[in-house]
Design a protein around this motif. Sequence first.
Motif, PDB file in Angstrom:
ATOM      1  N   LYS A  14       0.879  -1.309   0.074  1.00 26.33           N
ATOM      2  CA  LYS A  14       0.047  -0.117   0.038  1.00 26.33           C
ATOM      3  C   LYS A  14       0.885   1.279   0.128  1.00 26.33           C
ATOM      4  O   LYS A  14       0.427   2.247  -0.577  1.00 26.33           O
ATOM      5  CB  LYS A  14      -0.984   0.012   1.155  1.00 26.33           C
ATOM      6  N   LEU A  15       2.197   1.261   0.548  1.00 26.06           N
ATOM      7  CA  LEU A  15       2.976   2.517   0.580  1.00 26.06           C
ATOM      8  C   LEU A  15       3.432   2.628  -0.748  1.00 26.06           C
ATOM      9  O   LEU A  15       3.755   3.841  -1.109  1.00 26.06           O
ATOM     10  CB  LEU A  15       4.176   2.009   1.427  1.00 26.06           C
ATOM     11  N   THR A  16       3.335   1.733  -1.689  1.00 25.37           N
ATOM     12  CA  THR A  16       3.895   2.107  -2.974  1.00 25.37           C
ATOM     13  C   THR A  16       2.979   3.164  -3.564  1.00 25.37           C
ATOM     14  O   THR A  16       3.563   3.743  -4.596  1.00 25.37           O
ATOM     15  CB  THR A  16       3.662   0.513  -4.078  1.00 25.37           C
ATOM     16  N   SER A  17       1.830   3.114  -3.071  1.00 29.53           N
ATOM     17  CA  SER A  17       0.921   4.285  -3.683  1.00 29.53           C
ATOM     18  C   SER A  17       1.548   5.602  -3.491  1.00 29.53           C
ATOM     19  O   SER A  17       1.332   6.551  -4.483  1.00 29.53           O
ATOM     20  CB  SER A  17      -0.446   4.222  -3.108  1.00 29.53           C
ATOM     21  N   LEU A  18       2.454   5.757  -2.637  1.00 27.99           N
ATOM     22  CA  LEU A  18       3.214   7.171  -2.372  1.00 27.99           C
ATOM     23  C   LEU A  18       3.949   7.537  -3.495  1.00 27.99           C
ATOM     24  O   LEU A  18       4.218   8.696  -4.039  1.00 27.99           O
ATOM     25  CB  LEU A  18       4.110   6.806  -1.178  1.00 27.99           C
ATOM     26  N   ALA A  19       4.629   6.534  -4.324  1.00 24.03           N
ATOM     27  CA  ALA A  19       5.358   6.604  -5.534  1.00 24.03           C
ATOM     28  C   ALA A  19       4.566   7.146  -6.573  1.00 24.03           C
ATOM     29  O   ALA A  19       5.075   7.911  -7.584  1.00 24.03           O
ATOM     30  CB  ALA A  19       5.703   5.131  -5.970  1.00 24.03           C
ATOM     31  N   SER A  20       3.316   7.731  -6.553  1.00 17.65           N
ATOM     32  CA  SER A  20       2.710   8.300  -7.392  1.00 17.65           C
ATOM     33  C   SER A  20       3.208   9.733  -7.612  1.00 17.65           C
ATOM     34  O   SER A  20       3.118  10.552  -8.613  1.00 17.65           O
ATOM     35  CB  SER A  20       0.927   8.382  -7.123  1.00 17.65           C
ATOM     36  N   ILE A  21       3.688  10.110  -6.392  1.00 15.71           N
ATOM     37  CA  ILE A  21       4.351  11.426  -6.362  1.00 15.71           C
ATOM     38  C   ILE A  21       5.695  11.718  -6.927  1.00 15.71           C
ATOM     39  O   ILE A  21       5.827  12.964  -7.513  1.00 15.71           O
ATOM     40  CB  ILE A  21       4.548  12.060  -4.745  1.00 15.71           C
ATOM     41  N   ILE A  22       6.346  10.608  -7.443  1.00 15.51           N
ATOM     42  CA  ILE A  22       7.293  10.921  -8.356  1.00 15.51           C
ATOM     43  C   ILE A  22       6.975  10.367  -9.807  1.00 15.51           C
ATOM     44  O   ILE A  22       7.775   9.682 -10.610  1.00 15.51           O
ATOM     45  CB  ILE A  22       8.544  10.064  -7.743  1.00 15.51           C
ATOM     46  N   SER A  23       5.635  10.306  -9.716  1.00 18.30           N
ATOM     47  CA  SER A  23       5.183   9.876 -11.222  1.00 18.30           C
ATOM     48  C   SER A  23       5.414   8.471 -11.584  1.00 18.30           C
ATOM     49  O   SER A  23       5.555   8.106 -12.890  1.00 18.30           O
ATOM     50  CB  SER A  23       5.615  10.926 -12.259  1.00 18.30           C
ATOM     51  N   LEU A  24       5.298   7.533 -10.686  1.00 15.49           N
ATOM     52  CA  LEU A  24       5.481   6.005 -11.087  1.00 15.49           C
ATOM     53  C   LEU A  24       4.153   5.767 -11.482  1.00 15.49           C
ATOM     54  O   LEU A  24       3.130   5.988 -10.522  1.00 15.49           O
ATOM     55  CB  LEU A  24       6.072   5.292  -9.884  1.00 15.49           C
ATOM     56  N   GLN A  25       3.612   5.108 -12.656  1.00 13.57           N
ATOM     57  CA  GLN A  25       2.421   4.885 -13.067  1.00 13.57           C
ATOM     58  C   GLN A  25       1.919   3.734 -12.277  1.00 13.57           C
ATOM     59  O   GLN A  25       1.493   2.615 -13.313  1.00 13.57           O
ATOM     60  CB  GLN A  25       2.524   4.467 -14.567  1.00 13.57           C
ATOM     61  N   GLU A  26       1.930   3.491 -11.128  1.00 10.40           N
ATOM     62  CA  GLU A  26       1.480   2.279 -10.364  1.00 10.40           C
ATOM     63  C   GLU A  26      -0.168   2.459 -10.206  1.00 10.40           C
ATOM     64  O   GLU A  26      -0.649   3.548 -10.558  1.00 10.40           O
ATOM     65  CB  GLU A  26       2.070   2.043  -8.875  1.00 10.40           C
ATOM     66  N   LEU A  27      -0.825   1.520  -9.334  1.00  7.66           N
ATOM     67  CA  LEU A  27      -2.245   1.499  -9.413  1.00  7.66           C
ATOM     68  C   LEU A  27      -2.913   2.562  -9.143  1.00  7.66           C
ATOM     69  O   LEU A  27      -3.767   3.104  -9.731  1.00  7.66           O
ATOM     70  CB  LEU A  27      -2.661   0.109  -8.631  1.00  7.66           C
ATOM     71  N   MET A  28      -2.250   3.169  -8.089  1.00  3.13           N
ATOM     72  CA  MET A  28      -3.109   4.616  -7.632  1.00  3.13           C
ATOM     73  C   MET A  28      -3.007   5.769  -8.554  1.00  3.13           C
ATOM     74  O   MET A  28      -3.839   6.640  -8.868  1.00  3.13           O
ATOM     75  CB  MET A  28      -2.669   5.009  -6.178  1.00  3.13           C
ATOM     76  N   THR A  29      -1.801   5.787  -9.111  1.00  4.74           N
ATOM     77  CA  THR A  29      -1.546   7.094 -10.110  1.00  4.74           C
ATOM     78  C   THR A  29      -2.424   6.878 -11.191  1.00  4.74           C
ATOM     79  O   THR A  29      -3.072   7.820 -11.629  1.00  4.74           O
ATOM     80  CB  THR A  29      -0.044   6.735 -10.678  1.00  4.74           C
ATOM     81  N   VAL A  30      -2.662   5.582 -11.845  1.00  3.47           N
ATOM     82  CA  VAL A  30      -3.610   5.241 -12.960  1.00  3.47           C
ATOM     83  C   VAL A  30      -5.020   5.651 -12.693  1.00  3.47           C
ATOM     84  O   VAL A  30      -5.734   6.179 -13.058  1.00  3.47           O
ATOM     85  CB  VAL A  30      -3.208   3.847 -13.230  1.00  3.47           C
ATOM     86  N   THR A  31      -5.388   5.134 -11.243  1.00  3.91           N
ATOM     87  CA  THR A  31      -6.866   5.498 -10.813  1.00  3.91           C
ATOM     88  C   THR A  31      -6.914   7.140 -10.776  1.00  3.91           C
ATOM     89  O   THR A  31      -8.054   7.636 -11.102  1.00  3.91           O
ATOM     90  CB  THR A  31      -6.837   5.064  -9.391  1.00  3.91           C
ATOM     91  N   GLN A  32      -6.190   7.818 -10.259  1.00  6.49           N
ATOM     92  CA  GLN A  32      -6.213   9.160 -10.044  1.00  6.49           C
ATOM     93  C   GLN A  32      -6.311  10.162 -11.342  1.00  6.49           C
ATOM     94  O   GLN A  32      -7.114  10.878 -11.710  1.00  6.49           O
ATOM     95  CB  GLN A  32      -4.905   9.760  -9.303  1.00  6.49           C
ATOM     96  N   ILE A  33      -5.219   9.536 -12.400  1.00  8.51           N
ATOM     97  CA  ILE A  33      -5.423  10.063 -13.670  1.00  8.51           C
ATOM     98  C   ILE A  33      -6.814  10.126 -14.050  1.00  8.51           C
ATOM     99  O   ILE A  33      -7.409  10.738 -14.787  1.00  8.51           O
ATOM    100  CB  ILE A  33      -4.451   9.340 -14.580  1.00  8.51           C
ATOM    101  N   ASN A  34      -7.497   8.783 -14.237  1.00  6.78           N
ATOM    102  CA  ASN A  34      -8.829   8.296 -14.621  1.00  6.78           C
ATOM    103  C   ASN A  34      -9.983   9.157 -13.792  1.00  6.78           C
ATOM    104  O   ASN A  34     -10.660   9.568 -14.632  1.00  6.78           O
ATOM    105  CB  ASN A  34      -9.060   6.887 -14.532  1.00  6.78           C
TER     106      ASN A  34
END
Lengths: 240, 241
Positions: free
Chosen positions: B165-185
Amino acid sequence: MISLRNVNKNYGTFHALKDVSLEIAQGEKVVICGPSGSGKSTLIRCVNHLEPHDSGEIRLDGLEVGAARDVLKVRRTAGMVFQNFNLFPHLTVLENCILAPKLTGAVSDREARKMAEDYLARVHILDQAWKYPIQLSGGQQQRVAIARALCMKPKVMLFDEPTSALDPEMVGEVLDVMGELASEGMTMICVTHEMGFARKVADRVVFMDAGRIVEIAPPETFFAAPQSDRARAFLSQISH
Amino acid sequence: MSFDPSTFWEALFSWPFLRGALLTLGLTIAAHLTAILIALPLAVVLNGPPSVLRKLITAYVGFFRAVPTLLQLLFVWNALPQIFPIFREEWFTPFLAAWIALSLNESAYQVEINRSALSAVDGGQMAAGQAIGLKKSHIYRYIMLPQALRVALPPTMNEFITLLKLTSLASIISLQELMTVTQINVARTFQFSEYYAVALTWYLVMVYSLMGLQKLVERRFRWSSRTEAAALAETRRSRGW
């Protein structure tokens, strides 16, 4: 076979062994007794370097105990049996016995297994070879521990209160196995309070108190006419 | 109520979300394995006698537990390239940065788990291994670690789930993990419930699969239970060991 000269051992400020000297010939059986905290266990744990001694000299079958290059050799020369058995719980009885022979590379898997089965038969527990330690009684576990030690073909066996953790009705089966081993000529040091065993098997009894060897005598002399007051007091305590 | 099932189902198996979930899982596995590899030798040292090395390790553990994970991620991604020019090059991707930051962070927690698991193994086991003349590496490999693993597994699995779940923090460095994709959509369509449900589904699938895996591994530890050891012994006997 085993020789200790002026051995000293400290745990912090506690002086556990004080100038202990003892010579044990090949094939000899020595029982060490004494009150708790007198240094009995420390003494035999120094013989195979489980506890490093601070000064003095210990020799085992010509090896200098404590010399870094010979630590593993020393430990393979002396088999040890513990009060709490210390079997490896995640391995079966047979695996407990073949682990060390296999890892030290002296024998093939098949030879190791054959040898383990032989020793398990000698301690009368071959029929449990495929079980895990938790399935066995204390007496059975201790006999497995003896077989495991024998699988390294030691020249000396060290027993550290091998029956102290056992229910009374299981003491006999372990002492019987130790007696058989003694009659086959194994050199043995045994820390125990089983005075019947000492009488029957020991060549000499070593009595320790407060880190010193107070008295060494053949069992018949020691039990009939102990020389020191301390030994007399000890014997009168445990005979109750 | 506005929940469009077709949006949900379409997104659930769409490539961006699948890729996001795989990245999340991949990053977690990579970071956790690295963390365990770092933590194992450190835990063995901590389990040994006092030394200077032990003090250093204690300081390492304290440091990485004290710094917020988010700060570590940002530091590795933004500050590291400023300090070391080598990190300014093409190969230094968000995935790599997240891998480094999360590995170091997780290793500090894993050291503590491994250390406590090792010290939970009965002291007599080490003595017994020494007494039969095994060298230290063999004692650890064949006696201490198999028993310590049983103790370490449940908290390690906890850590894995936390890390997932912590990997979702990586959205802040623009890694396209699950939460980043979700936010974009979500930002594009404002269909919050549909896309959040997709993310939720994938997190649940991953965590429940791992819990199943944990159960399987734990079957190997049946030797520790009086009732189950017999079944394990019988199984092994019938298979001819």
